[in-house]
Design a protein around this motif. Structure first.
Motif, PDB file in Angstrom:
ATOM      1  N   GLY A  67     100.380 -22.381  -6.812  1.00 10.99           N
ATOM      2  CA  GLY A  67      99.923 -21.735  -8.229  1.00 10.99           C
ATOM      3  C   GLY A  67      99.676 -20.635  -7.736  1.00 10.99           C
ATOM      4  N   LEU A  68      98.794 -19.656  -6.912  1.00 12.32           N
ATOM      5  CA  LEU A  68      97.752 -18.559  -6.976  1.00 12.32           C
ATOM      6  C   LEU A  68      98.846 -17.703  -7.576  1.00 12.32           C
ATOM      7  CD1 LEU A  68      95.512 -17.279  -6.569  1.00 12.32           C
ATOM      8  CD2 LEU A  68      96.216 -17.168  -4.132  1.00 12.32           C
ATOM      9  N   ASN A  69      99.864 -17.495  -7.365  1.00  9.90           N
ATOM     10  CA  ASN A  69     100.317 -15.944  -7.902  1.00  9.90           C
ATOM     11  C   ASN A  69     101.148 -16.419  -9.084  1.00  9.90           C
ATOM     12  OD1 ASN A  69     101.153 -14.955  -4.872  1.00  9.90           O
ATOM     13  ND2 ASN A  69     102.612 -15.889  -5.209  1.00  9.90           N
ATOM     14  N   ALA A  70     101.366 -17.454  -9.492  1.00 10.60           N
ATOM     15  CA  ALA A  70     101.570 -18.078 -11.375  1.00 10.60           C
ATOM     16  C   ALA A  70      99.926 -17.187 -12.074  1.00 10.60           C
ATOM     17  CB  ALA A  70     102.152 -19.285 -11.660  1.00 10.60           C
ATOM     18  N   LEU A  71      98.892 -18.310 -11.352  1.00 12.75           N
ATOM     19  CA  LEU A  71      97.199 -18.130 -11.868  1.00 12.75           C
ATOM     20  C   LEU A  71      97.695 -16.406 -12.097  1.00 12.75           C
ATOM     21  CD1 LEU A  71      95.170 -18.997 -13.065  1.00 12.75           C
ATOM     22  CD2 LEU A  71      93.741 -19.188 -10.456  1.00 12.75           C
ATOM     23  N   ALA A  73      99.498 -14.094 -12.364  1.00  9.57           N
ATOM     24  CA  ALA A  73      99.830 -13.561 -13.135  1.00  9.57           C
ATOM     25  C   ALA A  73     100.037 -13.550 -14.832  1.00  9.57           C
ATOM     26  CB  ALA A  73     101.896 -13.863 -13.330  1.00  9.57           C
ATOM     27  N   ALA A  74      99.277 -15.225 -15.109  1.00  6.07           N
ATOM     28  CA  ALA A  74      98.689 -15.446 -16.659  1.00  6.07           C
ATOM     29  C   ALA A  74      97.884 -14.957 -16.650  1.00  6.07           C
ATOM     30  CB  ALA A  74      98.622 -16.782 -16.179  1.00  6.07           C
ATOM     31  N   LYS A  75      96.723 -14.292 -15.813  1.00  6.25           N
ATOM     32  CA  LYS A  75      94.908 -13.667 -16.057  1.00  6.25           C
ATOM     33  C   LYS A  75      95.655 -12.722 -16.527  1.00  6.25           C
ATOM     34  CE  LYS A  75      91.571 -11.993 -13.584  1.00  6.25           C
ATOM     35  NZ  LYS A  75      91.812 -10.561 -13.334  1.00  6.25           N
ATOM     36  N   PHE A  76      97.060 -11.965 -15.367  1.00  5.19           N
ATOM     37  CA  PHE A  76      97.201 -10.571 -16.354  1.00  5.19           C
ATOM     38  C   PHE A  76      98.170 -10.542 -17.340  1.00  5.19           C
ATOM     39  CE2 PHE A  76     100.159  -6.769 -16.256  1.00  5.19           C
ATOM     40  CZ  PHE A  76      99.820  -5.942 -15.889  1.00  5.19           C
ATOM     41  N   ALA A  77      99.072 -11.078 -17.791  1.00  4.34           N
ATOM     42  CA  ALA A  77      99.150 -11.673 -19.340  1.00  4.34           C
ATOM     43  C   ALA A  77      98.101 -11.108 -20.329  1.00  4.34           C
ATOM     44  CB  ALA A  77     100.214 -13.107 -18.865  1.00  4.34           C
ATOM     45  N   THR A  78      97.304 -12.350 -19.781  1.00  8.27           N
ATOM     46  CA  THR A  78      96.254 -12.660 -21.399  1.00  8.27           C
ATOM     47  C   THR A  78      95.530 -11.553 -21.167  1.00  8.27           C
ATOM     48  OG1 THR A  78      96.256 -15.044 -20.939  1.00  8.27           O
ATOM     49  CG2 THR A  78      94.373 -13.768 -21.997  1.00  8.27           C
ATOM     50  N   GLU A  79      95.288 -10.570 -20.248  1.00  9.99           N
ATOM     51  CA  GLU A  79      94.430  -9.245 -20.324  1.00  9.99           C
ATOM     52  C   GLU A  79      94.992  -8.308 -20.419  1.00  9.99           C
ATOM     53  OE1 GLU A  79      91.283 -10.251 -16.644  1.00  9.99           O
ATOM     54  OE2 GLU A  79      92.398  -9.362 -15.708  1.00  9.99           O
ATOM     55  N   ASN A  80      96.427  -8.315 -20.218  1.00 10.45           N
ATOM     56  CA  ASN A  80      97.258  -7.255 -21.023  1.00 10.45           C
ATOM     57  C   ASN A  80      97.753  -7.397 -21.789  1.00 10.45           C
ATOM     58  OD1 ASN A  80      96.690  -4.778 -18.534  1.00 10.45           O
ATOM     59  ND2 ASN A  80      96.634  -7.015 -17.190  1.00 10.45           N
ATOM     60  N   GLU A  81      98.089  -8.537 -22.932  1.00 10.84           N
ATOM     61  CA  GLU A  81      98.086  -9.439 -23.749  1.00 10.84           C
ATOM     62  C   GLU A  81      99.993  -8.336 -24.089  1.00 10.84           C
ATOM     63  OE1 GLU A  81      96.624  -7.166 -27.407  1.00 10.84           O
ATOM     64  OE2 GLU A  81      94.478  -8.564 -26.869  1.00 10.84           O
ATOM     65  N   VAL A  82     100.473  -8.655 -22.979  1.00 12.24           N
ATOM     66  CA  VAL A  82     102.041  -9.214 -22.214  1.00 12.24           C
ATOM     67  C   VAL A  82     102.515 -10.583 -22.686  1.00 12.24           C
ATOM     68  CG1 VAL A  82     101.442  -8.066 -19.800  1.00 12.24           C
ATOM     69  CG2 VAL A  82     103.902  -8.254 -20.901  1.00 12.24           C
ATOM     70  N   LYS A  83     103.476 -10.720 -22.755  1.00 10.80           N
ATOM     71  CA  LYS A  83     103.889 -11.889 -22.897  1.00 10.80           C
ATOM     72  C   LYS A  83     104.732 -12.212 -21.573  1.00 10.80           C
ATOM     73  CE  LYS A  83     105.340 -15.976 -23.432  1.00 10.80           C
ATOM     74  NZ  LYS A  83     106.514 -16.064 -23.778  1.00 10.80           N
ATOM     75  N   ILE A  84     104.397 -12.452 -20.885  1.00  9.25           N
ATOM     76  CA  ILE A  84     105.457 -13.099 -18.740  1.00  9.25           C
ATOM     77  C   ILE A  84     105.743 -14.542 -19.556  1.00  9.25           C
ATOM     78  CG2 ILE A  84     105.107 -13.682 -16.536  1.00  9.25           C
ATOM     79  CD1 ILE A  84     102.667 -11.639 -16.756  1.00  9.25           C
ATOM     80  N   GLU A 111      86.280 -18.375 -15.180  1.00  6.67           N
ATOM     81  CA  GLU A 111      85.958 -20.469 -15.263  1.00  6.67           C
ATOM     82  C   GLU A 111      86.988 -20.521 -16.678  1.00  6.67           C
ATOM     83  OE1 GLU A 111      84.734 -24.162 -14.703  1.00  6.67           O
ATOM     84  OE2 GLU A 111      84.460 -21.931 -14.315  1.00  6.67           O
ATOM     85  N   GLU A 112      86.775 -19.438 -17.365  1.00  8.73           N
ATOM     86  CA  GLU A 112      88.160 -20.436 -18.675  1.00  8.73           C
ATOM     87  C   GLU A 112      89.943 -20.178 -17.816  1.00  8.73           C
ATOM     88  OE1 GLU A 112      87.287 -15.714 -18.509  1.00  8.73           O
ATOM     89  OE2 GLU A 112      86.238 -17.420 -18.235  1.00  8.73           O
ATOM     90  N   LEU A 113      89.977 -19.654 -16.360  1.00  9.38           N
ATOM     91  CA  LEU A 113      91.464 -19.613 -16.233  1.00  9.38           C
ATOM     92  C   LEU A 113      91.266 -21.415 -14.961  1.00  9.38           C
ATOM     93  CD1 LEU A 113      91.650 -16.718 -13.962  1.00  9.38           C
ATOM     94  CD2 LEU A 113      92.269 -17.068 -16.007  1.00  9.38           C
ATOM     95  N   LYS A 114      90.388 -22.558 -15.640  1.00  5.12           N
ATOM     96  CA  LYS A 114      90.516 -23.362 -14.915  1.00  5.12           C
ATOM     97  C   LYS A 114      90.840 -24.592 -15.404  1.00  5.12           C
ATOM     98  CE  LYS A 114      87.015 -27.549 -13.518  1.00  5.12           C
ATOM     99  NZ  LYS A 114      86.243 -27.448 -13.070  1.00  5.12           N
ATOM    100  N   GLU A 115      91.415 -24.138 -17.195  1.00  2.00           N
ATOM    101  CA  GLU A 115      92.437 -25.539 -17.793  1.00  2.00           C
ATOM    102  C   GLU A 115      94.032 -24.814 -17.517  1.00  2.00           C
ATOM    103  OE1 GLU A 115      94.185 -28.219 -20.024  1.00  2.00           O
ATOM    104  OE2 GLU A 115      92.261 -28.377 -18.877  1.00  2.00           O
TER     105      GLU A 115
END
Length: 226
Positions: A67-71, A73-84, A111-115
């Motif tokens: 799940g590392l790539n998905a994690l 990508a989720a980090k990128f989505a939030t930081e760049n405010e883009v819907k993935i 740490e906020e990525l833990k959930e």
């Protein structure tokens, strides 16, 4: 999965070693830096910049794994405010007791990525799950050859085991399938730079680029649908 064990790669991040295949899930030079370089920077960020910074992107991943790539990508989505919208296929899910021991959150330093990481792995299979307002996930418990559809995606993260370990996923037929899954201007990105892979990608229609690989690896490959 008794034949799977956790290893620490050279950048300090964990990966898994499959004793049956005698293969790691990521580069032993560094799992985290490989995923960032190959999939986020040379895949996601490249596609988005090339296409004028669109606010939504559809990604298809071959090999959910840890799940590392998905994690990332989720980090990128939030930081760049883009819907993935992230779709991944995985025939052999990693058990949660193994996932819970991985050190990605500590290595990334957020740490906020833990959930988020927990949600990625507890999300039901074969259902679309909204992880947060910027990231949705649909995991298919099965093989690439069983996935159907055409021109649904903008980017493919091709993260299967190496060609000499899982040759059935690196055939011309599978590259053709990937080509058909991508829209015009779509991007296929992978850590491998095998000559046969490049020839097969060109044969099915991709414009192929050989790029500098992540630390410890000389080259990687990116394909573009024109």
């Amino acid at each position: 999965m008794a034949d799977i064990k956790i290893i620490t790669t050279e950048d300090g991040s964990h990966s898994l070693y499959h004793e049956g295949l005698k293969e790691t899930y990521h580069s032993f030079h560094g799992a985290l830096q490989e995923s960032i370089h190959v999939f986020i920077e040379k895949g996601l960020r490249f596609w988005r910049t090339k296409n004028g910074l669109p606010k939504e992107v559809d990604i298809f991943e071959v090999g959910f794994g840890t799940g590392l790539n998905a994690l990332l990508a989720a980090k990128f989505a939030t930081e760049n405010e883009v819907k993935i919208n992230f779709t991944s296929v995985e025939p052999f899910p990693v058990p949660m007791d193994t996932i819970n021991q991985l050190n990605y959150i500590d290595q990334i330093g957020k740490e906020e990525l833990k959930e988020t990481f927990k949600q990625l792995h507890t999300a039901k299979w074969d259902e679309l799950v909204e992880i947060n307002p910027f990231f949705s996930l649909k995991k298919f418990k099965g093989k690439l050859e069983d996935f159907t559809g055409e021109k649904q995606f903008d980017i493919i993260f091709f993260d299967a085991f190496a060609p000499n370990k899982q040759s059935e996923l690196w055939t011309e037929e599978m590259m053709q399938k990937c080509y058909q899954l991508l829209r015009t201007d779509g991007v296929f990105t992978t850590y491998s730079a095998k000559g046969q892979l490049k020839r097969d990608l060109k044969k099915v229609g991709f414009e192929v680029e050989t790029l500098a690989g992540p630390p410890g690896k000389k080259e990687m490959v990116r394909g573009i649908v024109n």
